[in-house]
Scaffold this active site. Sequence first.
Site, PDB file in Angstrom:
ATOM      1  N   GLY B  42       0.838  -1.201   0.000  1.00 58.59           N
ATOM      2  CA  GLY B  42       0.000   0.000   0.000  1.00 58.59           C
ATOM      3  C   GLY B  42       0.864   1.239   0.000  1.00 58.59           C
ATOM      4  O   GLY B  42       1.856   1.336   0.722  1.00 58.59           O
ATOM      5  N   GLY B  44      -0.750   4.475  -0.035  1.00 66.93           N
ATOM      6  CA  GLY B  44      -1.576   5.623   0.324  1.00 66.93           C
ATOM      7  C   GLY B  44      -0.842   6.421   1.384  1.00 66.93           C
ATOM      8  O   GLY B  44       0.372   6.256   1.583  1.00 66.93           O
ATOM      9  N   LEU B  45      -1.559   7.277   2.077  1.00 63.01           N
ATOM     10  CA  LEU B  45      -0.888   8.102   3.081  1.00 63.01           C
ATOM     11  C   LEU B  45      -0.133   7.246   4.076  1.00 63.01           C
ATOM     12  O   LEU B  45       1.013   7.533   4.424  1.00 63.01           O
ATOM     13  CB  LEU B  45      -1.916   8.964   3.803  1.00 63.01           C
ATOM     14  CG  LEU B  45      -2.473  10.114   2.969  1.00 63.01           C
ATOM     15  CD1 LEU B  45      -3.502  10.881   3.777  1.00 63.01           C
ATOM     16  CD2 LEU B  45      -1.359  11.036   2.515  1.00 63.01           C
ATOM     17  N   ALA B  46      -0.771   6.184   4.545  1.00 59.02           N
ATOM     18  CA  ALA B  46      -0.135   5.360   5.568  1.00 59.02           C
ATOM     19  C   ALA B  46       1.074   4.620   5.000  1.00 59.02           C
ATOM     20  O   ALA B  46       2.168   4.666   5.576  1.00 59.02           O
ATOM     21  CB  ALA B  46      -1.144   4.379   6.148  1.00 59.02           C
ATOM     22  N   HIS B 268     -21.666   8.459   4.970  1.00 64.56           N
ATOM     23  CA  HIS B 268     -21.519   9.912   4.878  1.00 64.56           C
ATOM     24  C   HIS B 268     -22.822  10.530   4.365  1.00 64.56           C
ATOM     25  O   HIS B 268     -23.372  10.062   3.378  1.00 64.56           O
ATOM     26  CB  HIS B 268     -20.367  10.229   3.918  1.00 64.56           C
ATOM     27  CG  HIS B 268     -19.851  11.623   4.058  1.00 64.56           C
ATOM     28  ND1 HIS B 268     -20.606  12.714   3.704  1.00 64.56           N
ATOM     29  CD2 HIS B 268     -18.673  12.092   4.521  1.00 64.56           C
ATOM     30  CE1 HIS B 268     -19.887  13.813   3.938  1.00 64.56           C
ATOM     31  NE2 HIS B 268     -18.720  13.464   4.433  1.00 64.56           N
ATOM     32  N   ARG B 335     -22.067  13.020  11.327  1.00 61.68           N
ATOM     33  CA  ARG B 335     -22.407  12.286  10.112  1.00 61.68           C
ATOM     34  C   ARG B 335     -23.451  11.195  10.328  1.00 61.68           C
ATOM     35  O   ARG B 335     -24.391  11.066   9.547  1.00 61.68           O
ATOM     36  CB  ARG B 335     -21.139  11.620   9.562  1.00 61.68           C
ATOM     37  CG  ARG B 335     -20.175  12.636   9.034  1.00 61.68           C
ATOM     38  CD  ARG B 335     -18.890  11.991   8.577  1.00 61.68           C
ATOM     39  NE  ARG B 335     -18.031  13.033   8.015  1.00 61.68           N
ATOM     40  CZ  ARG B 335     -16.805  12.835   7.578  1.00 61.68           C
ATOM     41  NH1 ARG B 335     -16.264  11.631   7.633  1.00 61.68           N
ATOM     42  NH2 ARG B 335     -16.100  13.822   7.087  1.00 61.68           N
ATOM     43  N   HIS B 406     -18.738   5.362   3.205  1.00 64.61           N
ATOM     44  CA  HIS B 406     -17.622   6.273   3.011  1.00 64.61           C
ATOM     45  C   HIS B 406     -16.320   5.766   3.625  1.00 64.61           C
ATOM     46  O   HIS B 406     -15.242   5.945   3.069  1.00 64.61           O
ATOM     47  CB  HIS B 406     -17.996   7.610   3.636  1.00 64.61           C
ATOM     48  CG  HIS B 406     -16.956   8.666   3.522  1.00 64.61           C
ATOM     49  ND1 HIS B 406     -16.458   9.064   2.304  1.00 64.61           N
ATOM     50  CD2 HIS B 406     -16.313   9.395   4.451  1.00 64.61           C
ATOM     51  CE1 HIS B 406     -15.547  10.012   2.514  1.00 64.61           C
ATOM     52  NE2 HIS B 406     -15.428  10.208   3.802  1.00 64.61           N
ATOM     53  N   ARG B 440     -15.857   7.815  12.832  1.00 66.63           N
ATOM     54  CA  ARG B 440     -14.677   8.667  12.648  1.00 66.63           C
ATOM     55  C   ARG B 440     -15.094  10.108  12.457  1.00 66.63           C
ATOM     56  O   ARG B 440     -16.048  10.400  11.748  1.00 66.63           O
ATOM     57  CB  ARG B 440     -13.883   8.202  11.429  1.00 66.63           C
ATOM     58  CG  ARG B 440     -12.731   9.126  11.089  1.00 66.63           C
ATOM     59  CD  ARG B 440     -11.914   8.619   9.938  1.00 66.63           C
ATOM     60  NE  ARG B 440     -12.586   8.694   8.660  1.00 66.63           N
ATOM     61  CZ  ARG B 440     -12.724   9.810   7.930  1.00 66.63           C
ATOM     62  NH1 ARG B 440     -12.251  10.955   8.369  1.00 66.63           N
ATOM     63  NH2 ARG B 440     -13.337   9.772   6.764  1.00 66.63           N
ATOM     64  N   LEU B 446      -6.915  11.190   7.507  1.00 74.03           N
ATOM     65  CA  LEU B 446      -5.631  11.609   6.933  1.00 74.03           C
ATOM     66  C   LEU B 446      -4.608  11.726   8.057  1.00 74.03           C
ATOM     67  O   LEU B 446      -3.460  11.292   7.931  1.00 74.03           O
ATOM     68  CB  LEU B 446      -5.793  12.947   6.211  1.00 74.03           C
ATOM     69  CG  LEU B 446      -6.837  12.974   5.084  1.00 74.03           C
ATOM     70  CD1 LEU B 446      -6.861  14.337   4.406  1.00 74.03           C
ATOM     71  CD2 LEU B 446      -6.548  11.888   4.055  1.00 74.03           C
TER      72      LEU B 446
HETATM   73  C1  LIG Z   1     -14.080  10.765  -1.242  1.00 76.40           C
HETATM   74  C2  LIG Z   1     -13.351  10.678   0.069  1.00 76.40           C
HETATM   75  C3  LIG Z   1     -13.009  11.826   0.760  1.00 76.40           C
HETATM   76  C4  LIG Z   1     -12.328  11.759   1.980  1.00 76.40           C
HETATM   77  N1  LIG Z   1     -12.004  12.918   2.629  1.00 76.40           N
HETATM   78  C5  LIG Z   1     -11.321  12.858   3.791  1.00 76.40           C
HETATM   79  C6  LIG Z   1     -10.932  14.055   4.459  1.00 76.40           C
HETATM   80  O1  LIG Z   1     -11.234  15.164   4.017  1.00 76.40           O
HETATM   81  N2  LIG Z   1     -10.227  13.951   5.597  1.00 76.40           N
HETATM   82  C7  LIG Z   1      -9.872  12.738   6.121  1.00 76.40           C
HETATM   83  O2  LIG Z   1      -9.206  12.714   7.134  1.00 76.40           O
HETATM   84  N3  LIG Z   1     -10.214  11.594   5.497  1.00 76.40           N
HETATM   85  C8  LIG Z   1     -10.926  11.615   4.350  1.00 76.40           C
HETATM   86  N4  LIG Z   1     -11.272  10.442   3.729  1.00 76.40           N
HETATM   87  C9  LIG Z   1     -10.769   9.160   4.241  1.00 76.40           C
HETATM   88  C10 LIG Z   1      -9.311   8.959   3.852  1.00 76.40           C
HETATM   89  O3  LIG Z   1      -9.099   9.460   2.557  1.00 76.40           O
HETATM   90  C11 LIG Z   1      -8.868   7.508   3.861  1.00 76.40           C
HETATM   91  O4  LIG Z   1      -9.317   6.882   5.001  1.00 76.40           O
HETATM   92  C12 LIG Z   1      -7.354   7.402   3.838  1.00 76.40           C
HETATM   93  O5  LIG Z   1      -6.837   8.156   2.793  1.00 76.40           O
HETATM   94  C13 LIG Z   1      -6.880   5.974   3.732  1.00 76.40           C
HETATM   95  O6  LIG Z   1      -5.490   5.960   3.551  1.00 76.40           O
HETATM   96  P1  LIG Z   1      -4.663   4.621   3.577  1.00 76.40           P
HETATM   97  O7  LIG Z   1      -3.255   4.993   3.389  1.00 76.40           O
HETATM   98  O8  LIG Z   1      -5.010   3.851   4.794  1.00 76.40           O
HETATM   99  O9  LIG Z   1      -5.194   3.739   2.358  1.00 76.40           O
HETATM  100  P2  LIG Z   1      -5.385   4.063   0.788  1.00 76.40           P
HETATM  101  O10 LIG Z   1      -5.070   5.445   0.438  1.00 76.40           O
HETATM  102  O11 LIG Z   1      -6.702   3.506   0.439  1.00 76.40           O
HETATM  103  O12 LIG Z   1      -4.268   3.199   0.108  1.00 76.40           O
HETATM  104  C14 LIG Z   1      -4.345   1.828  -0.054  1.00 76.40           C
HETATM  105  C15 LIG Z   1      -3.119   1.369  -0.775  1.00 76.40           C
HETATM  106  O13 LIG Z   1      -3.046  -0.045  -0.704  1.00 76.40           O
HETATM  107  C16 LIG Z   1      -2.815  -0.589  -1.967  1.00 76.40           C
HETATM  108  N5  LIG Z   1      -3.415  -1.921  -1.965  1.00 76.40           N
HETATM  109  C17 LIG Z   1      -4.639  -2.287  -1.519  1.00 76.40           C
HETATM  110  N6  LIG Z   1      -4.798  -3.612  -1.625  1.00 76.40           N
HETATM  111  C18 LIG Z   1      -3.649  -4.094  -2.150  1.00 76.40           C
HETATM  112  C19 LIG Z   1      -3.195  -5.390  -2.492  1.00 76.40           C
HETATM  113  N7  LIG Z   1      -3.937  -6.469  -2.289  1.00 76.40           N
HETATM  114  N8  LIG Z   1      -1.959  -5.504  -3.031  1.00 76.40           N
HETATM  115  C20 LIG Z   1      -1.175  -4.423  -3.221  1.00 76.40           C
HETATM  116  N9  LIG Z   1      -1.550  -3.183  -2.892  1.00 76.40           N
HETATM  117  C21 LIG Z   1      -2.777  -3.022  -2.367  1.00 76.40           C
HETATM  118  C22 LIG Z   1      -3.383   0.394  -2.943  1.00 76.40           C
HETATM  119  O14 LIG Z   1      -2.743   0.258  -4.172  1.00 76.40           O
HETATM  120  C23 LIG Z   1      -3.056   1.708  -2.255  1.00 76.40           C
HETATM  121  O15 LIG Z   1      -1.742   2.074  -2.579  1.00 76.40           O
HETATM  122  C24 LIG Z   1     -11.975  10.508   2.514  1.00 76.40           C
HETATM  123  C25 LIG Z   1     -12.314   9.348   1.823  1.00 76.40           C
HETATM  124  C26 LIG Z   1     -13.020   9.413   0.632  1.00 76.40           C
HETATM  125  C27 LIG Z   1     -13.468   8.157  -0.027  1.00 76.40           C
END
Ligand SMILES: Cc1cc2nc3c(=O)[nH]c(=O)nc-3n(C[C@H](O)[C@H](O)[C@H](O)COP(=O)(O)OP(=O)(O)OC[C@H]3O[C@@H](n4cnc5c(N)ncnc54)[C@H](O)[C@@H]3O)c2cc1C
Lengths: 250, 642
Positions: B42, B44-46, B268, B335, B406, B440, B446
């Site tokens: 993954g 994403g941010l994390a 949401h 929410r 959401h 949440r 984020l």
């Molecule tokens: C439309 C929308 C708006 C939002 N707005 C806000 C906001 O304003 N403020 C806030 O705090 N939160 C907000 N959120 C929530 C927040 O965006 C998410 O909870 C957060 O970004 C999740 O980050 P993450 O790093 O955990 O996972 P993600 O960003 O979902 O990343 C997942 C990663 O895992 C990888 N992955 C997944 N499965 C596999 C696999 N089997 N094999 C290899 N790679 C895989 C993907 O490729 C990706 O890189 C929002 C969410 C949505 C849907």
Amino acid sequence: MNLTLKIWRQKNAQEKGKMVPYEVSEVSPDMSFLEMIDVLNEQLVKDGDEPVHFDHDCREGICGMCSMVINGRPHGPKQHITTCQLHMRSFSDGETITIEPWRAGSFPVVKDLVVDRSAFDRIIQAGGYVSVNTGGVPDANAIPIPKRIADEAFDAATCIGCGACVAACKNASAMLFVSAKVAQLAMLPQGQVERRNRVEKMIAQMDEEGFGACTNTGACSAECPKDISLTNIAKLNREYMSAKLTSDNI
Amino acid sequence: MSTVLNSKVPEGPIAEKWSKHKFNVKLVNPANKRKYDIIVVGTGLAGASAAASLGELGYNVQAFCFQDSPRRAHSIAAQGGINAAKNYQNDGDSIHRLFYDTVKGGDYRSREANVYRLAEVSVNIIDQCVAQGVPFARDYGGLLSNRSFGGAQVSRTFYARGQTGQQLLLGAYSALSRQVANGKVKLHSRSEMLDIVMVDGKARGIVTRDLITGKIESHSAHAVVLATGGYGNVFFLSTNAMGSNVTAAWRAHKKGAFFANPCFTQIHPTCIPVSGDHQSKLTLMSESLRNDGRVWVPKKAIKGLLAKDAVKLAEEDRDYYLERKYPSFGNLVPRDVASRNAKTVCDEGRGVGTTGLAVFLDFKDAIKRDGKDLIEAKYGNLFDMYQQITGDNPYEVPMMIYPAVHYTMGGLWVDYNLQTNVPGLYALGECNFSDHGANRLGASALMQGLADGYFVLPYTIGDYLSGISYEKIPTTHESFVKAEKEVKDTVNKLLSIKGSKTVDEFHKKLGHIMWDYCGMSRNEEGLKKAKGMIRELREEFWKDVNVVGSPDELNMSLEKAGRVADFLELGELMVDDALHREESCGGHFREESQTPEGEALRIDKKFSFVSAWEFTGENQEENLHKEELEFENVKLTQRSYK
Ligand SMILES: Cc1cc2nc3c(=O)[nH]c(=O)nc-3n(C[C@H](O)[C@H](O)[C@H](O)COP(=O)(O)OP(=O)(O)OC[C@H]3O[C@@H](n4cnc5c(N)ncnc54)[C@H](O)[C@@H]3O)c2cc1C
Ligand code: SF4
Ligand code: FES
């Protein structure tokens, strides 16, 4: 409405592709363009055929994954939106729509409408960052940044890395993409230390990836879904010139 | 039971736990870090923040994502902002207040110590992002600007127009790219993790499918970090990106990692309503709209009321139901409350639009009060987006909105170190269950993703690694060989069924079941029914799904099929969890447990615990473990927004 689609089908990077016609019926104007392709794909799978492969993920115009050339224009007929934000109400009943992948030597086709844009990642890896490690950074408000500059940097930072600029350019130049990142960091105080190095390295990588030269046609910015401005290219050129004059990397 | 679930929360006063813990954890000598390999799934941010920070420390990192670039992870789509207890606005914010608000907002179902730490490191996140060149909004003096978000009483939300997630992710992606250039992180894009590999009871690697070539590959490491996001797409329609899935977490679950609070999902309230069967995803309209928009439905049901006709409806025929029921919070109730009330009025037949599954969000009065220009300055891009999608102009007619799935608060169970109950397996971001309890708060996901990746894991993982040897396990080891074979078998099985229904048909059916019985409101009868329906659907899937194409090429039907197969299993566990939790809390509303006024009723004596489910075998009932929650620093109260 009923539509005829002419879609580029190509099994993989090695084999040759061709345009294949399809009919889709009962398309609602409320559908997004990609939902219309979903309908076609459901039909193809039902018939035991392979669905049309295309890149997409967020479907709200921010991830930069979707990438279709629709009737000859990257991201389709409307300005400032991505393919996934296009809705069928922009088309009319009975129309024929051609759908092709991004076409550029540096973005080889992977399958159907899917291309390989990893060259963009490599350009960022070459220098599109500020070299700070996690921790040990100053307080966020230690360096005030005039709002005008912060806003301008933000405008450049909104690039989604989709590659439409490259697809739109007859030279397949990546200047708009590169300039957006260079300009963003050159405007901010945090980007100053590596300013000269960054632009040189990113340009060198861009050239190595085989992107073409910029001849100022402006097609990139016209088709850019995020309206990234041509002034960024002017900035990039200035940055590059001054970096060359005082280069650390000779 | 408690011996299985050790939360490892350090002793001492809450404000000192994290500093003490950082001092007490064992360190890996800088020269030895390069001897350890860490897999981060993954970006994403994390995941991106973790991979970059671990690379900077000197570990060898391998990062995986299924998109074509790490920059496209679903985090990119977050709009509203990120919280941090900076108190730059001098309005009384503090670490303690952010901690308190988060525990309360989560309806007292989160672990105090984790939440406190989250609030504590929140301030470092903003510093880090600014240093990376993240262009947060600023005011005219050049300092960072804040807004109040999701009904918070203080302005602690940092934002970058409506693209906060994008800017934060590009910051983390740039740090990641720098480590790729330095050779400390090896990137595997378009690569999907399909299993984790256990050796001697420890997580020692993963099996992936290269999405371009279809090659099944093994990767060995000393620890595995999952940062694979949430599972909202179990509902088919959600605001999540199309590819968001539970596969990585689910496969880890089947290898022993406990899954916590699976039924805690967030719905949401302000999304664009469903327009037809073709709908593939739902678009979120920022919550900030509720600051100026007024929510209403007609007092008496009017079938198929459209926005253009609604403008003609007299004031006395409108029911501004949130303002009526919650005079002090009005349209700004949290929410879950806003969502549930929208459902109630639609269930009463007073919903609007062609489907009757929508309510109005009206800016008429705000435009009259502030002028069109001011409203345009605040929400122009959202209004444009709304018009692009629906064809309606919100400056002239009310918007229509409806709740949508959401975010998922549930996820892999982790201890204070973010380690699952499987040694060497960590879970970060939306993928784990920690910090948000049963609900949440806006702008906190984020914050949590970046807290986990930049500031928590880099400390806690050393404690584990320092206790195991550098020795690498070759991917020829029998555990890898076995896991690879299992993955190949599943792929081949999916392709060999050649049934009559597409993957999407199953996914949509599952989504309907989940939404109808395990959505905004739940009851025993419905949940039991859903359980049976999901089982049947799952059986049918394995008999009658049609997955076309071959295994050794880019095959998006196959990718989808694997994900839906996992959702079909997860769905049942969500229902089990919802059945077991006979109380209402946060996003989980059990109809049997409500106050006389119809508000959610928590039952702290019986349900003040984290449920952590243990997989026991295919099609077997799972085992429930409970982590009792103790609250020493906040007083439990029933939430009230009247
Ligand atoms: C439309 C929308 C708006 C939002 N707005 C806000 C906001 O304003 N403020 C806030 O705090 N939160 C907000 N959120 C929530 C927040 O965006 C998410 O909870 C957060 O970004 C999740 O980050 P993450 O790093 O955990 O996972 P993600 O960003 O979902 O990343 C997942 C990663 O895992 C990888 N992955 C997944 N499965 C596999 C696999 N089997 N094999 C290899 N790679 C895989 C993907 O490729 C990706 O890189 C929002 C969410 C949505 C849907
Ligand atoms: S500059 Fe515009 S067209 Fe080019 S990659 Fe960025 S967003 Fe896409
Ligand atoms: S699918 Fe994300 S921008 Fe189009």
